[in-house]
Each structure stands twice: as structure tokens, then as C-alpha cells.
Design an enzyme around this catalytic site. Sequence first.
Site, PDB file in Angstrom:
ATOM      1  N   GLU A 114      35.840  36.163  53.632  1.00 44.20           N
ATOM      2  CA  GLU A 114      35.809  36.605  55.035  1.00 44.20           C
ATOM      3  C   GLU A 114      35.274  35.483  55.933  1.00 44.20           C
ATOM      4  OE1 GLU A 114      33.661  40.413  54.086  1.00 44.20           O
ATOM      5  OE2 GLU A 114      35.312  41.261  55.258  1.00 44.20           O
ATOM      6  N   GLU A 134      35.462  43.563  46.077  1.00 45.38           N
ATOM      7  CA  GLU A 134      34.952  44.801  46.680  1.00 45.38           C
ATOM      8  C   GLU A 134      35.575  46.026  46.005  1.00 45.38           C
ATOM      9  OE1 GLU A 134      35.819  42.126  48.336  1.00 45.38           O
ATOM     10  OE2 GLU A 134      34.610  41.837  50.139  1.00 45.38           O
TER      11      GLU A 134
HETATM   12  C1  1HE Z   1      24.773  36.785  43.155  1.00 45.08           C
HETATM   13  C2  1HE Z   1      26.062  36.957  43.708  1.00 45.08           C
HETATM   14  C3  1HE Z   1      26.201  37.887  44.772  1.00 45.08           C
HETATM   15  C4  1HE Z   1      26.205  35.496  42.139  1.00 45.08           C
HETATM   16  N1  1HE Z   1      25.096  38.554  45.183  1.00 45.08           N
HETATM   17  N2  1HE Z   1      23.720  37.458  43.602  1.00 45.08           N
HETATM   18  N3  1HE Z   1      30.689  39.326  45.477  1.00 45.08           N
HETATM   19  C5  1HE Z   1      31.006  39.472  44.178  1.00 45.08           C
HETATM   20  O1  1HE Z   1      31.247  40.539  43.694  1.00 45.08           O
HETATM   21  C6  1HE Z   1      30.995  38.196  43.366  1.00 45.08           C
HETATM   22  C7  1HE Z   1      29.871  38.265  42.355  1.00 45.08           C
HETATM   23  N4  1HE Z   1      29.664  36.974  41.706  1.00 45.08           N
HETATM   24  C8  1HE Z   1      30.478  36.510  40.702  1.00 45.08           C
HETATM   25  O2  1HE Z   1      31.501  37.083  40.361  1.00 45.08           O
HETATM   26  C9  1HE Z   1      30.050  35.225  40.057  1.00 45.08           C
HETATM   27  O3  1HE Z   1      28.648  35.070  40.264  1.00 45.08           O
HETATM   28  C10 1HE Z   1      30.770  33.962  40.603  1.00 45.08           C
HETATM   29  C11 1HE Z   1      32.238  33.973  40.155  1.00 45.08           C
HETATM   30  C12 1HE Z   1      30.705  33.866  42.125  1.00 45.08           C
HETATM   31  C13 1HE Z   1      30.064  32.713  40.025  1.00 45.08           C
HETATM   32  O4  1HE Z   1      29.988  32.804  38.594  1.00 45.08           O
HETATM   33  P1  1HE Z   1      28.958  31.834  37.814  1.00 45.08           P
HETATM   34  O5  1HE Z   1      29.138  32.129  36.339  1.00 45.08           O
HETATM   35  O6  1HE Z   1      29.136  30.428  38.268  1.00 45.08           O
HETATM   36  O7  1HE Z   1      27.479  32.252  38.312  1.00 45.08           O
HETATM   37  P2  1HE Z   1      26.597  33.511  37.864  1.00 45.08           P
HETATM   38  O8  1HE Z   1      25.851  33.181  36.598  1.00 45.08           O
HETATM   39  O9  1HE Z   1      27.401  34.768  37.859  1.00 45.08           O
HETATM   40  O10 1HE Z   1      25.575  33.657  39.096  1.00 45.08           O
HETATM   41  C14 1HE Z   1      24.456  32.788  39.251  1.00 45.08           C
HETATM   42  C15 1HE Z   1      23.379  33.593  39.924  1.00 45.08           C
HETATM   43  O11 1HE Z   1      23.855  33.996  41.235  1.00 45.08           O
HETATM   44  C16 1HE Z   1      23.062  34.898  39.206  1.00 45.08           C
HETATM   45  O12 1HE Z   1      21.701  35.190  39.449  1.00 45.08           O
HETATM   46  P3  1HE Z   1      20.569  34.895  38.319  1.00 45.08           P
HETATM   47  O13 1HE Z   1      19.292  35.322  38.976  1.00 45.08           O
HETATM   48  O14 1HE Z   1      20.971  35.715  37.121  1.00 45.08           O
HETATM   49  O15 1HE Z   1      20.639  33.410  38.039  1.00 45.08           O
HETATM   50  C17 1HE Z   1      23.913  35.913  39.933  1.00 45.08           C
HETATM   51  O16 1HE Z   1      23.394  37.230  39.830  1.00 45.08           O
HETATM   52  C18 1HE Z   1      23.792  35.407  41.358  1.00 45.08           C
HETATM   53  N5  1HE Z   1      24.905  35.866  42.185  1.00 45.08           N
HETATM   54  N6  1HE Z   1      26.919  36.149  43.050  1.00 45.08           N
HETATM   55  C19 1HE Z   1      23.898  38.323  44.599  1.00 45.08           C
HETATM   56  N7  1HE Z   1      27.368  38.113  45.373  1.00 45.08           N
HETATM   57  C20 1HE Z   1      30.455  42.000  54.552  1.00 45.08           C
HETATM   58  S1  1HE Z   1      30.952  42.863  53.228  1.00 45.08           S
HETATM   59  C21 1HE Z   1      31.344  41.712  51.980  1.00 45.08           C
HETATM   60  C22 1HE Z   1      31.444  42.432  50.672  1.00 45.08           C
HETATM   61  C23 1HE Z   1      31.405  41.483  49.523  1.00 45.08           C
HETATM   62  O17 1HE Z   1      31.279  40.297  49.662  1.00 45.08           O
HETATM   63  S2  1HE Z   1      31.532  42.241  48.004  1.00 45.08           S
HETATM   64  C24 1HE Z   1      31.768  40.923  46.899  1.00 45.08           C
HETATM   65  C25 1HE Z   1      30.478  40.383  46.394  1.00 45.08           C
END
Ligand code: 1HE
Length: 260
Positions: A114, A134
Site C-alpha cells: 500500500e 491480509e
Molecule cells: C513482523 C512482521 C509484521 C515480520 N508485523 N512483526 N504482513 C504480513 O502478514 C507479513 C508478515 N511477515 C512475513 O511474512 C515475513 O516476516 C516476511 C516475508 C516479510 C519476511 O520473512 P523473513 O523470514 O525474512 O523474516 P521473519 O523471520 O519472518 O521476521 C523477522 C522478524 O520480524 C520476526 O520477529 P522476531 O522477533 O521473531 O525476530 C517477525 O515476527 C517480525 N515481523 N513481519 C510484526 N508484519 C493498513 S492495513 C495493512 C494490513 C497489512 O499490512 S496485513 C499484512 C501484514
Amino acid sequence: MTHPDIHFELRGDHQEVAVIRLTRAAKRNALNDGLILALRDLFEQMPSTVRAAVIDGDGPHFCAGLDLSELKERDAGQGLHHSRMWHAALERVQYGPVPVIAALHGAVVGGGLELASACHIRVADESTFYALPEGSRGIFVGGGGAVRIPKLIGAARMTDMMLTGRVYNAQDGEKVGFAQYLVPEGQAFDKAFELAVRVAQNAPLTNYALMHALPRIAEQPADQGFFTEAMMAAIAQSAPEAKSRLADFLEGRAAKVRKD
Ligand code: 1HE
């Protein structure tokens, strides 16, 4: 204007390009409320030397979207205001003072897509992938994606992405219209910066017309669109800058159009 998770600097011979970098790599540049509000403030307070901006992200991904750890129990009213806060911030990006070029790599997902969609040009490197998770998280887009993403790729493709979790890779993403430029891995920022320097050389009123008039004309019925176009053309050509640029061309001082 500073925020711990945003790096901001001015570059270019005349400090004319703002570089805005999300620096929350440990959380994949997930956007919490503080970051979204800081982006809004930054575009509202852009220094007057700036003529174009580049936005990118530190670490392996451009942006993982909404910070899901902040998704608390919200009632309908709070959810509405949260989404409207994103709208206000991303409107400052789209309808702010200067054209914004997004330099994309890795994940460009959810709210990250977005944010990219609110920019005026998107440059992606070959590591880029696009998704709207989402659908699988039980939520909906809330940062303007329902309006902006169909304008890039069409409503049918967006519906498919959200229903099936489809992920577009960099090549397919460029073909369907997410990005206007596709470059080798690691080169998105350099290409975006090169474009920003070029954009910054345009007459500011032309850039303003492209940012503010063109998307509105696209929403208007053709008859009104033609009229708005004529008004904008008249205003732009009457600016002193337009007159001196036309004189430069007619007197042989300006660059001709050449194929690359
Ligand atoms: C996060 C987030 C996040 C990572 N919020 N903490 N977005 C999503 O559903 C995408 C969610 N994220 C992923 O699918 C993956 O993290 C990625 C593909 C982006 C990256 O993968 P990777 O393997 O490089 O990293 P990781 O090990 O998954 O993440 C590293 C850290 O970032 C980890 O935290 P840690 O404390 O365990 O090290 C993750 O939890 C954290 N992290 N993404 C919070 N999104 C205005 S409305 C909009 C609505 C949306 O955007 S919904 C979609 C949200």
C-alpha cells in the site's frame, strides 16, 4: 522530523533529492503507528529545497506491512480511525509536495505494498515479491490499497491475490504493472536515485500537475477531464519557468529528444 526507525537525508548538488529509508530491518520494516505518523509528518515538513524523494527499506525486505503485533482488540470505531490514519499518511505521500520514487526489494507485502502504491514511480530489483496476506490473516487492506492497487494491476488480479494468497515475483510484478522499472538485485536504490535526480530537474509546476491533476483527471468523465486538462495546461504554460524552457529549446540550448 526524525524517528528512530527512519533515516532521512538530503542528496544532490542542490539538496534536491530527499532519501527516506525505513530502518527497522529486525522487524522487516513493519509499520507501526509511530512510523506511519512519522512518515506523514516528514512529507508535511519536507524542506523547500526538495524536488523529488526516494523511499526504500533497510535489510532483506522493503516492508512487511502493518506491524501485526500492534493489532489489538479494536472495536469498529477504533479500526475505522486506524485505517483513516494510514489514509492520511499515504495521502501525504501521493498528494504531497514532490514526486516519490519507491526502490523495492524483497517483500513488498500488505501495508508495504500500500505504501509503494502511494508512490509515483516504483523501481523493483529482481529479489522483489508482492503479496497481500491480509486475506489469510482474517483482515482487509486498510491503507488505501483497495483504491490504489486496482489502479495498478486491476481489481481482478487484486481479488485473486487476496483470495488465494498468490505471490507475484519481480518479473511478473513488472509485467502486471506493480513496477515501472525492473533492475538487477541490489540496484533498485541507484536506479531510483538516478530517476529522482532527473525528475527534480522538471519545472515544479509540471511535476505538480502530474501528481495532483493527472490522477484526478483519470477519475473524471472524459468531458470534465478534457476541461481540467486544458486548465492545467494553461496554468503550466503561463509559468515563467515554462517560457524560459521553451525559449531554450527554440534557441538551440535545450536537449533534444533522443532514443536511449
Ligand atoms: C513482523 C512482521 C509484521 C515480520 N508485523 N512483526 N504482513 C504480513 O502478514 C507479513 C508478515 N511477515 C512475513 O511474512 C515475513 O516476516 C516476511 C516475508 C516479510 C519476511 O520473512 P523473513 O523470514 O525474512 O523474516 P521473519 O523471520 O519472518 O521476521 C523477522 C522478524 O520480524 C520476526 O520477529 P522476531 O522477533 O521473531 O525476530 C517477525 O515476527 C517480525 N515481523 N513481519 C510484526 N508484519 C493498513 S492495513 C495493512 C494490513 C497489512 O499490512 S496485513 C499484512 C501484514
